[in-house]
Write a protein that holds these residues in place. Structure first.
Motif, PDB file in Angstrom:
ATOM      1  N   THR A 259     -24.911  61.144 -56.397  1.00  0.00           N
ATOM      2  CA  THR A 259     -24.343  60.470 -55.742  1.00  0.00           C
ATOM      3  C   THR A 259     -22.677  60.402 -56.069  1.00  0.00           C
ATOM      4  N   THR A 260     -22.237  61.266 -57.055  1.00  0.00           N
ATOM      5  CA  THR A 260     -21.747  61.664 -57.185  1.00  0.00           C
ATOM      6  C   THR A 260     -21.357  62.513 -56.660  1.00  0.00           C
ATOM      7  N   SER A 261     -20.086  63.142 -56.026  1.00  0.00           N
ATOM      8  CA  SER A 261     -18.999  64.350 -55.528  1.00  0.00           C
ATOM      9  C   SER A 261     -19.234  65.651 -56.431  1.00  0.00           C
ATOM     10  N   SER A 262     -19.627  65.935 -57.905  1.00  0.00           N
ATOM     11  CA  SER A 262     -19.602  67.118 -58.792  1.00  0.00           C
ATOM     12  C   SER A 262     -20.546  67.128 -59.751  1.00  0.00           C
ATOM     13  N   GLU A 263     -20.828  68.311 -60.362  1.00  0.00           N
ATOM     14  CA  GLU A 263     -21.925  68.355 -61.099  1.00  0.00           C
ATOM     15  C   GLU A 263     -20.483  67.589 -62.646  1.00  0.00           C
ATOM     16  N   LYS A 264     -19.673  67.792 -62.964  1.00  0.00           N
ATOM     17  CA  LYS A 264     -18.706  67.373 -63.790  1.00  0.00           C
ATOM     18  C   LYS A 264     -18.900  65.976 -63.640  1.00  0.00           C
ATOM     19  N   LYS A 265     -18.836  65.164 -62.660  1.00  0.00           N
ATOM     20  CA  LYS A 265     -18.691  63.879 -62.523  1.00  0.00           C
ATOM     21  C   LYS A 265     -20.361  63.422 -63.045  1.00  0.00           C
ATOM     22  N   ALA A 266     -20.959  63.737 -62.554  1.00  0.00           N
ATOM     23  CA  ALA A 266     -22.712  63.361 -62.659  1.00  0.00           C
ATOM     24  C   ALA A 266     -22.668  63.078 -64.249  1.00  0.00           C
ATOM     25  N   LYS A 267     -22.694  64.017 -64.879  1.00  0.00           N
ATOM     26  CA  LYS A 267     -22.605  64.159 -66.485  1.00  0.00           C
ATOM     27  C   LYS A 267     -21.517  63.662 -66.976  1.00  0.00           C
ATOM     28  N   SER A 268     -20.229  62.808 -66.694  1.00  0.00           N
ATOM     29  CA  SER A 268     -19.366  62.216 -67.314  1.00  0.00           C
ATOM     30  C   SER A 268     -20.714  61.052 -67.410  1.00  0.00           C
ATOM     31  N   SER A 269     -20.862  60.144 -65.987  1.00  0.00           N
ATOM     32  CA  SER A 269     -21.715  58.847 -65.225  1.00  0.00           C
ATOM     33  C   SER A 269     -22.406  59.089 -66.689  1.00  0.00           C
ATOM     34  N   ALA A 270     -23.593  60.011 -66.673  1.00  0.00           N
ATOM     35  CA  ALA A 270     -24.334  59.842 -67.131  1.00  0.00           C
ATOM     36  C   ALA A 270     -24.234  59.054 -68.969  1.00  0.00           C
ATOM     37  N   LEU A 271     -23.356  60.000 -69.718  1.00  0.00           N
ATOM     38  CA  LEU A 271     -23.139  60.590 -70.805  1.00  0.00           C
ATOM     39  C   LEU A 271     -22.169  58.568 -71.125  1.00  0.00           C
ATOM     40  N   PHE A 272     -21.162  58.248 -69.794  1.00  0.00           N
ATOM     41  CA  PHE A 272     -20.741  56.676 -69.829  1.00  0.00           C
ATOM     42  C   PHE A 272     -21.760  55.765 -70.017  1.00  0.00           C
ATOM     43  N   GLY A 273     -22.913  55.933 -69.384  1.00  0.00           N
ATOM     44  CA  GLY A 273     -23.871  55.114 -69.606  1.00  0.00           C
ATOM     45  C   GLY A 273     -25.446  54.557 -70.063  1.00  0.00           C
ATOM     46  N   ALA A 274     -25.141  55.952 -71.553  1.00  0.00           N
ATOM     47  CA  ALA A 274     -26.045  55.904 -72.287  1.00  0.00           C
ATOM     48  C   ALA A 274     -24.813  55.537 -73.478  1.00  0.00           C
ATOM     49  N   LEU A 275     -23.985  55.643 -73.736  1.00  0.00           N
ATOM     50  CA  LEU A 275     -22.924  55.540 -74.624  1.00  0.00           C
ATOM     51  C   LEU A 275     -22.683  54.028 -75.001  1.00  0.00           C
ATOM     52  N   LEU A 276     -22.246  53.422 -73.899  1.00  0.00           N
ATOM     53  CA  LEU A 276     -22.404  52.524 -73.634  1.00  0.00           C
ATOM     54  C   LEU A 276     -23.031  51.493 -73.997  1.00  0.00           C
TER      55      LEU A 276
END
Length: 499
Positions: A259-276
């Motif tokens: 659902t994000t516009s790039s692979e980099k944003k997809a990775k950051s969203s996965a890490l953000f959700g997990a670490l939170l």
């Protein structure tokens, strides 16, 4: 008990606002691509909050404090594995799915092993989501039952229908944006509750820790080598396998990576959700421990029926209703609803997506029009939602919802992770190797899952699994992977000899 008007207003505004906000995305939800991936244009931070809110659910909000209240912090070890799994997923799985370009997490299995692998994994996923939805809808009903005395089954039905409506109308955009809002509400509610418990102890905040320490409530469990008990290592290993499955191959998460516009944003969203999730889960366990100290110091505040064994899941709802200031009760109940609604809506949307991509467009109508695809998505959402409601009604009366959910998740996940690891880590493993691994893995899973029910007395005890239930997914995964890999080596050697 009559709810104060202020609490009722807070609860209605937040809960009804979520439903209306989610349904409002109907006007932006005209194609199947918008329904399933939001057109790939959603902000990374919103997707990350959605991943967090989906993972939390009311299982965390109610059952984790309940677990800490009756035992200790052993279950918190599960959270320690989340960052490891998320890092591995962002490094290996996110690029894989983004490059494949399929909205289905299970398309990769068909590419490697054929249609049977995709069907097997998608069916396991659907069964797991049904169990998850049922458990969460039940946990949503507990606080309202404590608050109003309303029938739990009636609450389950009404809540389930409300979530079906907005998730069906708004698609993934509604799911993700409402998840983000619900995640913020959830965090605020948990922090407020933890603060109120801490500063309302008769002898001050330090009493929370004094009573808890004296009763070993901060223990992370035994560090022994037993595979029968819920030791630190058993929960950690279970957490690593379940979380790697969640972040690596679960359609709920994979769909968000698209659902994000790039692979980099997809990775950051996965890490953000997990670490939170890690610090927030710590707050949930602290709430359960603080509840224990609070009612140990003031035993007269807890009704006699809640002091009985097996009532841990209902202590926090009782405190929310009776121990919080006016207005805060409404916020906490709305937080619990927000947590549960986000996860249920995610399950509905992702399952409908699987039905469309893995079944309808694959076997029934390969050139499906947008109109027919949207029709399938709507119908699938409704059917899955009502099946989840039915399972929730059947779970009413289960002693520990968290234990029930963890056991069911292990059973229905079916060792999918082992099949994915075979496909991803070895390019030489063939269809037949994977099939042999899955068959033997399912046999092991069935044995471990059913032995407590069927091997209970006499000579039958010799066949009973000696391992903890949480290890079902661990052994299922390892058997599928190792048998598939050994099969590949064996048959490859035979073929070489015959040539």
């Amino acid at each position: 008990m009559k709810l104060p008007v202020t609490d009722l207003i807070v609860f209605i505004i937040i809960t009804l606002g979520n439903v209306i906000f989610g349904a409002s995305f109907f006007i932006r939800n005209k194609t199947s691509d918008q329904f399933t991936s939001g057109g790939g244009k959603l902000p990374a931070w919103v997707v990350g909050m959605s991943i967090f809110a989906t993972f939390v659910s009311s299982i965390s909000f109610l059952a984790l404090p309940g677990k800490a209240y009756v035992s200790n912090w052993n279950a918190l070890v599960f959270s320690f594995a989340i960052p490891i799994a998320a890092i591995m997923a962002s490094k290996f799985f996110v690029p894989l799915y983004r490059n494949l370009g399929s909205i289905s997490a299970y398309n990769f299995l068909e590419v490697r092993f054929g249609a049977w692998a995709r069907i097997y994994a998608s069916l396991c996923y659907i069964l797991t989501q049904l169990m998850r939805t049922g458990a969460i809808l039940l946990l949503l009903a507990l606080p309202l039952n404590a608050l109003f005395g309303w029938n739990i089954k009636t609450i389950i039905i009404i809540t389930g229908i409300a979530v079906i409506v907005y998730s069906m109308m708004g698609g993934i955009q509604a799911v993700i944006w409402t998840d983000a809002i619900q995640g913020i509400i959830l965090i605020v509610g948990a922090l407020v509750c933890a603060a109120i418990l801490t500063f309302n102890m008769p002898e001050g905040p330090a009493q929370v820790f004094e009573i808890a320490s004296a009763n070993h409530k901060f223990s992370l469990g035994s560090f022994g080598a037993s595979l029968t008990d819920s030791t630190f290592w058993v929960v950690l290993i279970y957490g690593l396998f379940i979380n790697l499955q969640n972040y690596g191959i679960d359609q709920n998460f994979v769909q968000r990576y698209m659902t994000t516009s790039s692979e980099k944003k997809a990775k950051s969203s996965a890490l953000f959700g997990a670490l939170l999730y890690v610090p927030v889960s710590l707050v949930f366990f602290y709430i359960g421990t603080a509840l224990f100290s609070y009612y140990t110091a003031q035993p007269d505040l807890l009704p006699g029926e809640l002091k009985a064994a097996g009532m841990g899941d209902k202590v926090f709802p009782h405190f929310i209703v009776n121990g919080l200031p006016t207005g805060i009760t409404g916020l906490l109940i709305a937080s619990i609803f927000a947590a549960g609604m986000s996860t249920v809506s995610t399950s509905i949307n992702s399952t409908a997506t699987i039905i469309l991509s893995d079944y309808y467009q694959r076997y029934f109508n390969k050139n499906a029009s947008e109109k027919s695809s949207m029709k399938v998505l709507y119908i699938s959402s409704v059917i899955f939602g009502f099946l989840g409601i039915t399972i929730s009604l059947a779970l009413v009366g289960v002693e520990s919802i968290l234990d029930a959910w963890w056991s069911l998740a292990s059973i229905f996940s079916g060792g999918m992770l082992g099949l994915f690891l075979l496909a991803f880590l070895s390019k030489k493993v063939r269809n037949i190797d994977a099939a042999v691994g899955v068959i033997l893995g399912v046999v092991v899973i069935a044995w471990m899952s059913l032995s407590p029910l069927y091997f209970t007395e006499g000579n039958a005890l010799a066949f009973k699994s000696p391992f903890h239930t949480n290890l079902t997914i661990v052994f299922g995964t390892l058997v599928i992977f190792l048998v598939g890999f050994i099969s590949m080596k064996f048959f490859a050697k035979k073929e070489t000899q015959s040539n």
